[in-house]
Each structure stands twice: as structure tokens, then as C-alpha cells.
Design an enzyme around this catalytic site. Structure first.
Site, PDB file in Angstrom:
ATOM      1  N   CYS A   1       3.646  19.239  -7.722  1.00  0.00           N
ATOM      2  CA  CYS A   1       3.030  17.972  -8.121  1.00  0.00           C
ATOM      3  C   CYS A   1       3.526  17.666  -9.521  1.00  0.00           C
ATOM      4  O   CYS A   1       4.072  18.533 -10.197  1.00  0.00           O
ATOM      5  CB  CYS A   1       1.506  18.082  -8.096  1.00  0.00           C
ATOM      6  SG  CYS A   1       0.665  16.486  -8.337  1.00  0.00           S
TER       7      CYS A   1
ATOM      8  N   CYS B   1       1.513  16.040 -12.025  1.00  0.00           N
ATOM      9  CA  CYS B   1       0.500  15.652 -13.018  1.00  0.00           C
ATOM     10  C   CYS B   1       0.467  16.516 -14.266  1.00  0.00           C
ATOM     11  O   CYS B   1       0.113  16.036 -15.338  1.00  0.00           O
ATOM     12  CB  CYS B   1      -0.881  15.534 -12.387  1.00  0.00           C
ATOM     13  SG  CYS B   1      -1.433  17.015 -11.555  1.00  0.00           S
TER      14      CYS B   1
ATOM     15  N   LYS C   1      -6.938  16.427   0.553  1.00  0.00           N
ATOM     16  CA  LYS C   1      -7.372  16.647  -0.818  1.00  0.00           C
ATOM     17  C   LYS C   1      -8.170  15.435  -1.278  1.00  0.00           C
ATOM     18  O   LYS C   1      -7.696  14.305  -1.221  1.00  0.00           O
ATOM     19  CB  LYS C   1      -6.147  16.849  -1.704  1.00  0.00           C
ATOM     20  CG  LYS C   1      -6.472  17.030  -3.170  1.00  0.00           C
ATOM     21  CD  LYS C   1      -5.225  17.422  -3.937  1.00  0.00           C
ATOM     22  CE  LYS C   1      -5.478  17.464  -5.424  1.00  0.00           C
ATOM     23  NZ  LYS C   1      -4.260  17.829  -6.169  1.00  0.00           N
TER      24      LYS C   1
ATOM     25  N   ARG D   1      -8.296  20.653 -15.071  1.00  0.00           N
ATOM     26  CA  ARG D   1      -7.529  19.704 -15.879  1.00  0.00           C
ATOM     27  C   ARG D   1      -7.480  20.150 -17.335  1.00  0.00           C
ATOM     28  O   ARG D   1      -6.529  19.844 -18.049  1.00  0.00           O
ATOM     29  CB  ARG D   1      -8.083  18.288 -15.696  1.00  0.00           C
ATOM     30  CG  ARG D   1      -7.774  17.812 -14.269  1.00  0.00           C
ATOM     31  CD  ARG D   1      -8.319  16.451 -13.930  1.00  0.00           C
ATOM     32  NE  ARG D   1      -8.067  16.152 -12.515  1.00  0.00           N
ATOM     33  CZ  ARG D   1      -8.544  15.093 -11.877  1.00  0.00           C
ATOM     34  NH1 ARG D   1      -9.298  14.231 -12.527  1.00  0.00           N
ATOM     35  NH2 ARG D   1      -8.262  14.903 -10.604  1.00  0.00           N
TER      36      ARG D   1
ATOM     37  N   ARG E   1      -7.562   9.196  -9.621  1.00  0.00           N
ATOM     38  CA  ARG E   1      -6.589   9.498  -8.574  1.00  0.00           C
ATOM     39  C   ARG E   1      -7.011   8.917  -7.211  1.00  0.00           C
ATOM     40  O   ARG E   1      -6.600   9.390  -6.162  1.00  0.00           O
ATOM     41  CB  ARG E   1      -6.411  11.002  -8.445  1.00  0.00           C
ATOM     42  CG  ARG E   1      -6.076  11.727  -9.754  1.00  0.00           C
ATOM     43  CD  ARG E   1      -5.146  12.892  -9.502  1.00  0.00           C
ATOM     44  NE  ARG E   1      -5.159  13.930 -10.522  1.00  0.00           N
ATOM     45  CZ  ARG E   1      -4.563  13.844 -11.722  1.00  0.00           C
ATOM     46  NH1 ARG E   1      -3.951  12.744 -12.073  1.00  0.00           N
ATOM     47  NH2 ARG E   1      -4.600  14.875 -12.546  1.00  0.00           N
TER      48      ARG E   1
ATOM     49  N   LYS F   1      -9.258  20.732   0.307  1.00  0.00           N
ATOM     50  CA  LYS F   1      -9.613  20.944  -1.090  1.00  0.00           C
ATOM     51  C   LYS F   1     -10.488  19.797  -1.586  1.00  0.00           C
ATOM     52  O   LYS F   1     -10.140  18.648  -1.331  1.00  0.00           O
ATOM     53  CB  LYS F   1      -8.329  21.015  -1.907  1.00  0.00           C
ATOM     54  CG  LYS F   1      -8.528  21.071  -3.391  1.00  0.00           C
ATOM     55  CD  LYS F   1      -7.196  21.025  -4.080  1.00  0.00           C
ATOM     56  CE  LYS F   1      -7.445  20.870  -5.558  1.00  0.00           C
ATOM     57  NZ  LYS F   1      -6.234  20.613  -6.293  1.00  0.00           N
TER      58      LYS F   1
ATOM     59  N   SER G   1     -11.762  24.789  -9.397  1.00  0.00           N
ATOM     60  CA  SER G   1     -12.214  25.185 -10.733  1.00  0.00           C
ATOM     61  C   SER G   1     -13.687  24.873 -10.993  1.00  0.00           C
ATOM     62  O   SER G   1     -14.409  25.686 -11.571  1.00  0.00           O
ATOM     63  CB  SER G   1     -11.342  24.511 -11.787  1.00  0.00           C
ATOM     64  OG  SER G   1     -11.378  23.102 -11.639  1.00  0.00           O
TER      65      SER G   1
ATOM     66  N   TYR H   1     -10.262  31.468  -7.987  1.00  0.00           N
ATOM     67  CA  TYR H   1     -10.210  32.105  -9.306  1.00  0.00           C
ATOM     68  C   TYR H   1     -11.033  33.390  -9.318  1.00  0.00           C
ATOM     69  O   TYR H   1     -10.930  34.180 -10.238  1.00  0.00           O
ATOM     70  CB  TYR H   1     -10.727  31.121 -10.374  1.00  0.00           C
ATOM     71  CG  TYR H   1      -9.941  29.836 -10.361  1.00  0.00           C
ATOM     72  CD1 TYR H   1      -8.700  29.748 -10.973  1.00  0.00           C
ATOM     73  CD2 TYR H   1     -10.417  28.701  -9.672  1.00  0.00           C
ATOM     74  CE1 TYR H   1      -7.956  28.573 -10.918  1.00  0.00           C
ATOM     75  CE2 TYR H   1      -9.686  27.525  -9.615  1.00  0.00           C
ATOM     76  CZ  TYR H   1      -8.454  27.471 -10.240  1.00  0.00           C
ATOM     77  OH  TYR H   1      -7.716  26.319 -10.172  1.00  0.00           O
TER      78      TYR H   1
HETATM   79  C1  PBG Z   1      -2.592  18.915  -8.910  1.00  0.00           C
HETATM   80  C2  PBG Z   1      -3.703  19.875  -8.735  1.00  0.00           C
HETATM   81  C3  PBG Z   1      -5.021  19.754  -9.188  1.00  0.00           C
HETATM   82  C4  PBG Z   1      -5.671  20.931  -8.780  1.00  0.00           C
HETATM   83  C5  PBG Z   1      -4.753  21.717  -8.109  1.00  0.00           C
HETATM   84  N1  PBG Z   1      -3.549  21.035  -8.077  1.00  0.00           N
HETATM   85  C6  PBG Z   1      -5.654  18.725 -10.041  1.00  0.00           C
HETATM   86  C7  PBG Z   1      -5.864  17.361  -9.543  1.00  0.00           C
HETATM   87  O1  PBG Z   1      -5.599  17.011  -8.413  1.00  0.00           O
HETATM   88  O2  PBG Z   1      -6.304  16.578 -10.370  1.00  0.00           O
HETATM   89  C8  PBG Z   1      -7.115  21.257  -9.039  1.00  0.00           C
HETATM   90  C9  PBG Z   1      -7.524  22.666  -8.739  1.00  0.00           C
HETATM   91  C10 PBG Z   1      -8.824  23.085  -9.302  1.00  0.00           C
HETATM   92  O3  PBG Z   1      -9.681  22.274  -9.709  1.00  0.00           O
HETATM   93  O4  PBG Z   1      -9.046  24.306  -9.354  1.00  0.00           O
HETATM   94  N2  PBG Z   1      -1.457  19.516  -9.481  1.00  0.00           N
END
Ligand code: PBG
Length: 348
Positions: free
Chosen positions: A134, A136, A219, A229, A241, A272, A299, A338
Site C-alpha cells: 500500500c 499510505c 477492509k 497510524r 479513506r 479487517k 491496532s 500484535y
Molecule cells: C494500510 C494499512 C493500515 C493498516 C494495515 N495496513 C492502515 C489503514 O488502512 O489506514 C491498519 C492495521 C492496524 O490498525 O493494526 N497500509
């Protein structure tokens, strides 16, 4: 009405009810309970996320106690601990030195993720290295793709909208770069239409037809990504998003997303986040039972348990294992979590 529980006649109650079926019979002892347990967690179910940055040492992420931003050397050390705990796989996230509108460091020869993949595969070849594909974390605007602005501007779309097809070209470059460094599984997470097909095509043309794709197929635009983030320094600088990630209200749409990714060649699917979406995990698993399914225990889900445990409000070990068991029971074969190292230790 009086209850005469000490009176021998009270045993007649059970006879009157003809209580012949008693689920409790199979819960009497630990051994009996173990015999009838339907879901068993194993350290092999876990994929452990690592955040890798330039420089030296490690620094703890404030909102994710126990999780660190790691230098390349520290990432190798953390990966070694994972293997020793019985965890077979890690997923890597990179924090670049410099960000730009396209996310160039995500596909340069010596980018942070490229260094990390090579170092980990060199020291621990048996460990499965998954990479998040990705943009971001790498773009200066914090969005997952090329924005509708400047030379790409399309008047029919909002200013700042994430453009789908130009983003696919960049994702294909990222995928090839990760493949060249020795990644074992690529996990596109940007929710662009056609991303699995674009990456599959690029890999097949460059001789990586055997490299599997774990698609973040379903997702959601979730509030549970907050701590990530901070960890990956990938918060969007403006907006959200919602124009590409899914609406938490939808589940039929999840089937459509998953079906498209299967058609485009995804080898594994992911839902997710996990906890607020256990029903989605179940529905997708039932629709595609032939594909291994992953769920991302994100997270914010991790932070909630850590925060409550730190306050003494819940038992951390029990709450964590209960959570992971529930995600597996819902239909996930694999969990990105995690909690991986701690859970693996507790399962021993
Ligand atoms: C995008 C990505 C995200 C997460 C994993 N891959 C962030 C998003 O979509 O904003 C979030 C994972 C998490 O919250 O543990 N690269």
C-alpha cells in the site's frame, strides 16, 4: 411458592422435567472439556506485524505498549524471537525517510522495506515474510494512492480523490520490488479495484508466478486503525479513506469484494478489522471455504485490551486468548495480531 432444596423430594423435580439432556456432563473436568473443544489456537496461526524504520535501536509506540518501531537490525532480532516462540510469519510495514506524492521509497532498491526483507530472509530464511502493499505510509498526503490533483486531475471526480487505475501502476511496481527482495507473500491493502489482478499480472510477467497474494479483500473504513497510524506514521493529512475502504454497515458487499479478488487470483483472503466483523469473517469463510482466510486483529483492538489490562480492569492473558479463539472460531485460519509473541508464550 417455597423452595425446599434440602429436602430429598426436591430431586423429583429433575424427574418431572425428564432432564435427560445435560450439556454440563461434558464440562465436568478439564480433560472432558479439552476433549470436546472445537477451536484450538496455535502459534502457527499467528502473523506478527513489524514496523521498520531507518536508523538504530527501537522506540515503543505510545498507543501500543510492547510494540516498537524497529531498525533493520532490531527487526531481525524481533523476527528471531518470533521464530523461537513458534510463530512462522511476520508482516512488514515500512516507515520511509522521505515521503512524496507517489510513495517512491516503497519501490526503490534500498528503501526501508527492501532492506528489511533482505536482512530478515538472509538471517532467518525459514520465516515467512509477508509485506503490506500500500502507499499510505510512503505518501506525503498519507493516502493509499495517487490523488486527483495536478497533472492527473479529472474534473468528474472530487479534488483529492484517490485515483484507482494510476494507483494500480504504482502498486504493481511496489509488488515487483518486494518480490525481488525475497518477500514470500504479498498483501495488498489499499482496497483499489483490480489491485489483485494488477499485482498478479505484474508478478507473472516478471517470473514470480509462484508468489502468493494474501488480499486484504474486505477492509472496512474503521476507527480501530488509530494506533497503527501512529506506529506507521501513515495517517491521512486530510479527509478519510471512505472512498475506497468499506462501509462498516455492509456485509453483502464483502462477498462481492471477496469474489472479485478470488477471480483475480488471490490465494488467501483477509477480513479487517476482526472483532467488530466476526459475522463478516464467517460469511466470507462459508462462501470461499477452499481458500485460507486471515483476519487482522488490528491496532485499536490490541490497544483496548492493553489499556483495560493496564488499569486492572480485565485479565490480559484470558482476554487475549479469548479474543483470538473467537476470531478463529468465526472462521479465520490465520490471524495478524500484535499479541502474537505473548499469545504464543501463553499457549506453551
Ligand atoms: C494500510 C494499512 C493500515 C493498516 C494495515 N495496513 C492502515 C489503514 O488502512 O489506514 C491498519 C492495521 C492496524 O490498525 O493494526 N497500509
Amino acid at each position: 411458592m417455597t423452595l425446599q432444596i434440602e429436602h430429598p423430594d426436591s430431586f423429583l423435580v429433575s424427574r418431572r422435567l425428564a432432564l435427560t439432556k445435560r450439556p454440563r456432563r461434558l464440562r465436568t473436568t478439564p480433560a472432558l472439556r479439552a476433549m470436546v473443544r472445537e477451536t484450538e489456537l496455535s502459534a502457527h496461526d499467528f502473523i506478527y506485524p513489524l514496523f521498520v524504520r531507518h536508523g538504530h535501536g527501537r522506540s515503543e509506540i505510545r498507543s501500543m505498549p510492547g510494540i516498537h518501531q524497529l531498525s533493520v537490525e532490531e527487526a531481525v532480532r524481533e523476527a528471531e524471537i518470533a521464530v523461537k516462540s513458534g510463530v512462522n510469519a511476520v508482516i512488514l510495514f515500512g516507515i520511509p525517510n522521505r515521503k512524496d506524492p507517489v510513495g517512491l521509497e516503497n519501490f526503490t532498491e534500498n528503501g526501508i522495506i527492501q532492506q528489511a526483507i533482505r536482512a530478515i530472509k538472509k538471517e532467518i530464511p525459514e520465516l515467512v515474510v509477508v509485506t503490506d502493499v500500500c502507499l499510505c505510509e510512503y505518501t506525503d498526503h498519507g493516502h493509499c494512492g495517487i490523488l486527483n490533483t495536478g497533472e492527473h486531475f479529472q474534473a468528474s471526480l472530487p479534488e483529492g480523490y484517490v485515483l484507482n487505475d494510476p494507483t494500480l501502476d504504482v502498486l504493481a511496481k511496489v509488488a515487483i520490488s518486494h518480490a525481488e527482495c525475497g518477500a514470500d507473500i504479498l498483501a495488498p491493502s489499499g482496497m483499489m479495484d483490480g489491485m489483485v489482478g494488477a499485482i498478479r499480472g505484474a508478478l507473472d510477467q516478471t517470473g514470480y508466478e509462484n508468489l502468493p497474494i494474501l488480499s486484504y479483500a474486505v477492509k472496512y473504513a474503521s476507527s480501530f486503525y488509530g494506533p497503527f497510524r501512529e506506529a506507521a506514521e501513515g495517517a491521512p493529512k486530510f479527509g478519510d479513506r471512505k472512498s475506497h475502504q468499506m462501509d462498516p454497515a455492509n456485509v453483502r458487499e464483502a462477498l462481492r469484494e471477496a469474489a472479485l479478488d478470488v477471480e483475480e487470483g488471490a490465494d488467501m483472503l483477509m477480513v479487517k478489522p476482526a472483532l467488530a466483523y466476526l459475522d463478516v469473517i464467517r460469511v466470507v469463510k462459508d462462501a470461499f471455504p477452499e481458500l485460507p482466510m486471515a483476519a487482522y486483529n488490528v491496532s485499536g483492538e490490541y490497544a483496548m485490551i492493553k489499556a483495560a489490562a493496564a488499569n486492572g480492569w480485565i485479565d490480559e492473558k484470558k482476554a487475549t486468548l479469548e479474543t483470538l479463539t473467537a476470531i478463529k472460531r468465526a472462521g479465520a485460519d490465520l490471524m495478524i495480531t500484535y499479541h502474537a509473541l505473548e499469545a504464543a508464550k501463553w499457549l506453551k
